[in-house]
Design a protein around this motif. Structure first.
Motif, PDB file in Angstrom:
ATOM      1  N   ALA B  60      43.316  27.349  38.403  1.00  0.00           N
ATOM      2  CA  ALA B  60      43.834  28.365  37.482  1.00  0.00           C
ATOM      3  C   ALA B  60      42.718  29.068  36.697  1.00  0.00           C
ATOM      4  N   PRO B  61      41.838  28.303  36.005  1.00  0.00           N
ATOM      5  CA  PRO B  61      40.750  28.999  35.285  1.00  0.00           C
ATOM      6  C   PRO B  61      39.862  29.815  36.218  1.00  0.00           C
ATOM      7  N   VAL B  62      39.595  29.271  37.404  1.00  0.00           N
ATOM      8  CA  VAL B  62      38.741  29.994  38.350  1.00  0.00           C
ATOM      9  C   VAL B  62      39.385  31.330  38.731  1.00  0.00           C
ATOM     10  N   CYS B  63      40.711  31.290  38.951  1.00  0.00           N
ATOM     11  CA  CYS B  63      41.413  32.530  39.309  1.00  0.00           C
ATOM     12  C   CYS B  63      41.329  33.550  38.180  1.00  0.00           C
ATOM     13  N   ILE B  64      41.482  33.066  36.943  1.00  0.00           N
ATOM     14  CA  ILE B  64      41.418  33.987  35.797  1.00  0.00           C
ATOM     15  C   ILE B  64      40.038  34.647  35.745  1.00  0.00           C
ATOM     16  N   VAL B  65      38.993  33.830  35.857  1.00  0.00           N
ATOM     17  CA  VAL B  65      37.628  34.376  35.845  1.00  0.00           C
ATOM     18  C   VAL B  65      37.455  35.373  36.999  1.00  0.00           C
ATOM     19  N   ALA B  66      38.021  35.030  38.156  1.00  0.00           N
ATOM     20  CA  ALA B  66      37.878  35.901  39.329  1.00  0.00           C
ATOM     21  C   ALA B  66      38.514  37.259  39.083  1.00  0.00           C
ATOM     22  N   VAL B  67      39.735  37.240  38.516  1.00  0.00           N
ATOM     23  CA  VAL B  67      40.442  38.507  38.274  1.00  0.00           C
ATOM     24  C   VAL B  67      39.680  39.348  37.250  1.00  0.00           C
ATOM     25  N   VAL B  68      39.197  38.685  36.171  1.00  0.00           N
ATOM     26  CA  VAL B  68      38.443  39.412  35.143  1.00  0.00           C
ATOM     27  C   VAL B  68      37.159  39.986  35.745  1.00  0.00           C
ATOM     28  N   THR B  69      36.475  39.180  36.559  1.00  0.00           N
ATOM     29  CA  THR B  69      35.234  39.646  37.199  1.00  0.00           C
ATOM     30  C   THR B  69      35.500  40.859  38.082  1.00  0.00           C
ATOM     31  N   LEU B  70      36.587  40.773  38.861  1.00  0.00           N
ATOM     32  CA  LEU B  70      36.926  41.888  39.753  1.00  0.00           C
ATOM     33  C   LEU B  70      37.201  43.155  38.943  1.00  0.00           C
ATOM     34  N   ALA B  71      38.022  42.996  37.894  1.00  0.00           N
ATOM     35  CA  ALA B  71      38.388  44.153  37.079  1.00  0.00           C
ATOM     36  C   ALA B  71      37.153  44.775  36.441  1.00  0.00           C
ATOM     37  N   LEU B  72      36.297  43.924  35.838  1.00  0.00           N
ATOM     38  CA  LEU B  72      35.089  44.443  35.190  1.00  0.00           C
ATOM     39  C   LEU B  72      34.123  45.035  36.220  1.00  0.00           C
ATOM     40  N   GLY B  73      34.022  44.375  37.369  1.00  0.00           N
ATOM     41  CA  GLY B  73      33.101  44.819  38.411  1.00  0.00           C
ATOM     42  C   GLY B  73      33.440  46.213  38.918  1.00  0.00           C
ATOM     43  N   VAL B  74      34.730  46.558  38.897  1.00  0.00           N
ATOM     44  CA  VAL B  74      35.133  47.894  39.326  1.00  0.00           C
ATOM     45  C   VAL B  74      35.102  48.862  38.142  1.00  0.00           C
ATOM     46  N   LEU B  75      35.625  48.404  37.003  1.00  0.00           N
ATOM     47  CA  LEU B  75      35.782  49.290  35.843  1.00  0.00           C
ATOM     48  C   LEU B  75      34.460  49.689  35.196  1.00  0.00           C
ATOM     49  N   VAL B  76      33.566  48.718  34.991  1.00  0.00           N
ATOM     50  CA  VAL B  76      32.316  49.014  34.282  1.00  0.00           C
ATOM     51  C   VAL B  76      31.517  50.113  34.991  1.00  0.00           C
ATOM     52  N   PRO B  77      31.234  49.982  36.316  1.00  0.00           N
ATOM     53  CA  PRO B  77      30.508  51.071  36.977  1.00  0.00           C
ATOM     54  C   PRO B  77      31.298  52.375  36.982  1.00  0.00           C
ATOM     55  N   PHE B  78      32.640  52.272  37.098  1.00  0.00           N
ATOM     56  CA  PHE B  78      33.465  53.487  37.152  1.00  0.00           C
ATOM     57  C   PHE B  78      33.387  54.257  35.838  1.00  0.00           C
ATOM     58  N   VAL B  79      33.581  53.543  34.730  1.00  0.00           N
ATOM     59  CA  VAL B  79      33.516  54.190  33.417  1.00  0.00           C
ATOM     60  C   VAL B  79      32.118  54.759  33.192  1.00  0.00           C
ATOM     61  N   PHE B  80      31.107  53.979  33.593  1.00  0.00           N
ATOM     62  CA  PHE B  80      29.728  54.431  33.458  1.00  0.00           C
ATOM     63  C   PHE B  80      29.505  55.736  34.229  1.00  0.00           C
ATOM     64  N   SER B  81      30.041  55.789  35.477  1.00  0.00           N
ATOM     65  CA  SER B  81      29.900  57.003  36.287  1.00  0.00           C
ATOM     66  C   SER B  81      30.590  58.186  35.636  1.00  0.00           C
ATOM     67  N   LEU B  82      31.784  57.927  35.063  1.00  0.00           N
ATOM     68  CA  LEU B  82      32.530  58.987  34.391  1.00  0.00           C
ATOM     69  C   LEU B  82      31.714  59.585  33.255  1.00  0.00           C
ATOM     70  N   ILE B  83      31.121  58.690  32.450  1.00  0.00           N
ATOM     71  CA  ILE B  83      30.324  59.148  31.313  1.00  0.00           C
ATOM     72  C   ILE B  83      29.129  59.952  31.799  1.00  0.00           C
ATOM     73  N   ARG B  84      28.447  59.407  32.812  1.00  0.00           N
ATOM     74  CA  ARG B  84      27.269  60.070  33.362  1.00  0.00           C
ATOM     75  C   ARG B  84      27.605  61.440  33.944  1.00  0.00           C
ATOM     76  N   ALA B  85      28.711  61.488  34.692  1.00  0.00           N
ATOM     77  CA  ALA B  85      29.140  62.746  35.304  1.00  0.00           C
ATOM     78  C   ALA B  85      29.453  63.768  34.208  1.00  0.00           C
ATOM     79  N   GLY B  86      30.095  63.298  33.155  1.00  0.00           N
ATOM     80  CA  GLY B  86      30.439  64.179  32.049  1.00  0.00           C
ATOM     81  C   GLY B  86      29.203  64.758  31.397  1.00  0.00           C
ATOM     82  N   LYS B  87      28.182  63.897  31.228  1.00  0.00           N
ATOM     83  CA  LYS B  87      26.928  64.358  30.612  1.00  0.00           C
ATOM     84  C   LYS B  87      26.244  65.409  31.466  1.00  0.00           C
TER      85      LYS B  87
END
Lengths: 101, 199
Positions: B60-87
């Motif tokens: 259970a804890p491993v799955c939670i960490v996995a889901v959070v890692t997946l979400a952050l792994g996709v979201l962090v670069p995506f948001v970063f790209s959005l900001i960069r593109a906007g600039k």
């Protein structure tokens, strides 16, 4: 052909009848600039062929080229001129009108 | 050339020639997220045996960490790209080219992800295979992506597949290989891209 129906073919550009020239204009209209080698790969033509067509477009004032060196390699990049963009847009409009006839 | 055909050709050329620029910070950030997630899972598992089901494996804890890692792994670069593109004044559009990139990357990743989820639910202790499946499918996706985006993506793609296949045989070290693949490969490739764009 233009004499037969001048109104309908308004904006139609003979220069864009060729596939390679049309391709060059399409690529340059969608990108700020494009280098020779990428352009050649994109269109799948030979060096000589592309050079001839680019020269024709450059003579017409539709594209401009900038020659520079990247490191030691010579690199020529092309971009569309304001005149070229107008001619290309007019050509597309003419083509769409032809389709509707 | 018929007018319809000419228009079709113009549209196709304009779509295909639009290049997507990959910036090094995205893989770098994604890799750092993966490193953090992987190391956290390593700590959680401790000495639990991934082979045996029901022997104190903290699924259970491993799955939670996995889901959070997946979400952050996709979201962090995506948001970063959005900001960069906007600039840089670039509108992030979902044009035909980007759609193709999206499908090329996420179709294999989705299939691999589904298989991994199925393995989570398997009653026979398939956990040790999950990193290998993830690495192989992701590696295939990245290798294919090199054909319609940054050509230099081919190498990290092949390295990921290689690490994935290694993980198939050295399942005892599956998690460590996962950290190496998703963490280190991303970070190294990101740094490489950053230096390439500067030099």
């Amino acid at each position: 052909m233009a004499e037969q129906n001048p109104i309908l073919l308004d904006g139609y550009d003979k220069l864009f009848e060729n596939r390679v020239r049309l391709g060059v204009m399409s690529v340059l209209a969608a990108n700020d600039s494009y280098d020779f080698v990428s352009l050649r790969q994109m269109l799948g033509v030979t060096d000589g062929n592309l050079t001839t067509h680019l020269r024709a477009l450059e003579t017409a004032g539709y594209v401009t080229s900038v020659k520079q060196f990247i490191g030691r390699k010579p690199n020529t990049s092309y971009s569309i001129t304001e005149q070229g963009r107008c001619a290309f847009t007019a050509h597309i409009t003419a083509l769409s009108k032809l389709l509707k006839v | 050339m018929a007018p319809g055909q000419a228009l079709e050709e113009i549209r196709d050329m304009m779509n295909r020639s639009t290049r997507s620029y990959l910036c090094g910070w995205s893989p770098l950030l994604c890799g750092l997220v993966a490193l953090a997630g992987g190391l956290l899972v390593r700590r959680l598992i401790g000495s639990a045996d991934a082979h045996a089901y029901d022997s104190g494996f903290p699924i259970a804890p491993v799955c939670i960490v996995a889901v959070v890692t997946l979400a952050l792994g996709v979201l962090v670069p995506f948001v970063f790209s959005l900001i960069r593109a906007g600039k840089n004044g670039i509108a992030l559009s979902f044009n035909a080219n980007n759609r193709r990139l999206f499908v090329t990357l996420f179709l294999p990743v989705f299939i691999g992800g589904m298989m991994s989820i199925a393995m989570c639910f398997a009653k026979t202790g398939m956990y040790e295979w999950i990193p290998a499946v993830m690495l192989c499918f992701y590696g295939l996706a990245v290798t294919n992506l090199s054909k319609c985006s940054e050509p230099s993506l081919e190498w990290p793609g092949l390295i990921l597949i290689l690490i994935g296949l290694t993980a198939c045989f050295l399942r005892r070290y599956a998690l460590e290989l996962w950290i190496l693949g998703f963490g280190a490969v991303h970070v190294v490739y990101g740094v490489y891209l950053i230096f390439k764009s500067r030099g």
